[in-house]
Design an enzyme around this catalytic site. Structure first.
Site: not given
Ligand SMILES: NC(=O)c1ccc[n+]([C@@H]2O[C@H](COP(=O)([O-])OP(=O)(O)OC[C@H]3O[C@@H](n4cnc5c(N)ncnc54)[C@H](OP(=O)(O)O)[C@@H]3O)[C@@H](O)[C@H]2O)c1
Length: 296
Positions: A34-35, A63, A104, A128, A153
């Site tokens: 678990d990060i 993520a 992103t 996000y 995308w």
């Protein structure tokens, strides 16, 4: 030895297969390490070192990527997209490993009209994007041996994505409506995975690819409507869509969503291209290759 974190996600699976194919030694973990738990990360890294094969690179694909759900789940999203990457950066620093992390287009507000450069001001408009932007900051504060690659995308063989959704709807329905007021660059996860392996080879080969933020998407930019039209045209040609389906343009306002998606998501890739000396495949050529080789 590479530690591929988030190896069961869309990009993680693609990277895992590519590393395997290229014979690059790696070990993958997903939720089992678990990060959000720094101790768990440390224990895994120590075990690997004790086995005589310490990690020299960490690639983080883990993520929280459910953009709409994030609006009502800010705490979990923050733990995964901000704290988790911070923990990974600290672990990498402790063990002397280089780190590659993904971010992103959602770090920008999408109100631009020119491809975003790496140092353009960020201004995320939803949970996000905000947690991913803060993740970048946490990483850069913790560990300067980090390459952050912002992409957009993404589609690929594994997991839910626009191409899979369109192919399914086009088989089921007589028409689909797709937004024409959001512009970006569809990106095949395989192409991004390949760029990552080239980056690692360049750094290991002593090329001056300094740790920094870079942008990578496929070449060209279009709207989601244009993308759907091309999926339809190529899908029909390849026999993946057995019957006619009309692809109709619509506006984002017709699809009320919890989060406003960036209207303009185009990223400038010049820095990555120059650093690696690579040609980036065009979005439509990659889509064709993907549909021909990866969609049964
Ligand atoms: N997809 C896109 O269009 C897009 C666009 C721009 C940037 N990106 C970025 O690209 C990267 C890869 O995205 P992706 O679409 O491949 O993501 P993904 O498919 O959602 O994969 C993320 C992986 O992380 C795992 N995970 C969740 N919680 C974890 C935890 N606590 N510890 C360890 N692993 C955990 C997930 O497991 P579960 O599935 O069980 O939750 C999943 O396997 C992300 O950084 C994303 O922000 C993606």
């Amino acid at each position: 030895m590479i530690w591929l974190i988030g190896n069961k996600g869309m990009l993680g699976t693609e990277l895992s297969l590519l590393l395997e194919k290229k014979g690059i030694p790696h070990t993958g973990t997903d939720r089992e390490v678990d990060i959000t738990d720094p101790a768990a990360l440390g224990v895994f890294a120590e075990k690997q070192a004790a086995a005589g094969q310490p990690f020299t690179w960490i690639i983080n694909c883990a993520a929280y990527t459910a953009v709409d759900k994030a609006e009502g789940d800010a705490e979990t999203c923050g733990r995964l997209n901000t704290d988790g990457p911070g923990n990974i950066a600290e672990t990498a620093k402790k063990i002397g490993a280089r780190l590659i992390h993904f971010s992103t287009d959602y770090v920008f507000n999408g109100r631009g009209s020119q491809p975003y450069k790496e140092d353009d001001p960020t201004d995320p408009t939803g949970v996000y994007g905000l947690t991913k932007r803060d993740g970048e900051r946490r990483i850069l504060a913790a560990n300067d041996a980090t390459w952050i690659i912002r992409t957009a995308w993404l589609y690929g063989r594994y997991g839910n994505n626009f191409v899979h959704t369109m192919l399914r709807l086009m088989k089921e329905r007589d028409s689909v409506s797709v937004v024409k007021d959001q512009r970006g660059s569809p990106t095949w996860a395989y192409d991004l995975a390949n760029a990552v392996t080239l980056l690692i080879a360049a750094v290991e080969g002593g090329k001056p690819v300094s740790p920094d933020i870079y942008h990578y998407t496929n070449e060209g930019n279009i709207t989601w409507f244009d993308f759907a039209q091309e999926i339809y045209a190529q899908g029909r040609k390849l026999g993946l869509i057995p019957k006619a389906c009309a692809v109709k343009p619509c506006a984002s306002a017709e699809f009320p969503a919890k989060v406003t998606r960036p209207a303009y998501s185009v990223l400038d890739k010049g820095k990555m291209q120059a650093a690696l000396g690579i040609e980036i495949p065009a979005w439509d050529a990659s889509l064709e290759q993907y549909l021909r080789t990866c969609v049964p």
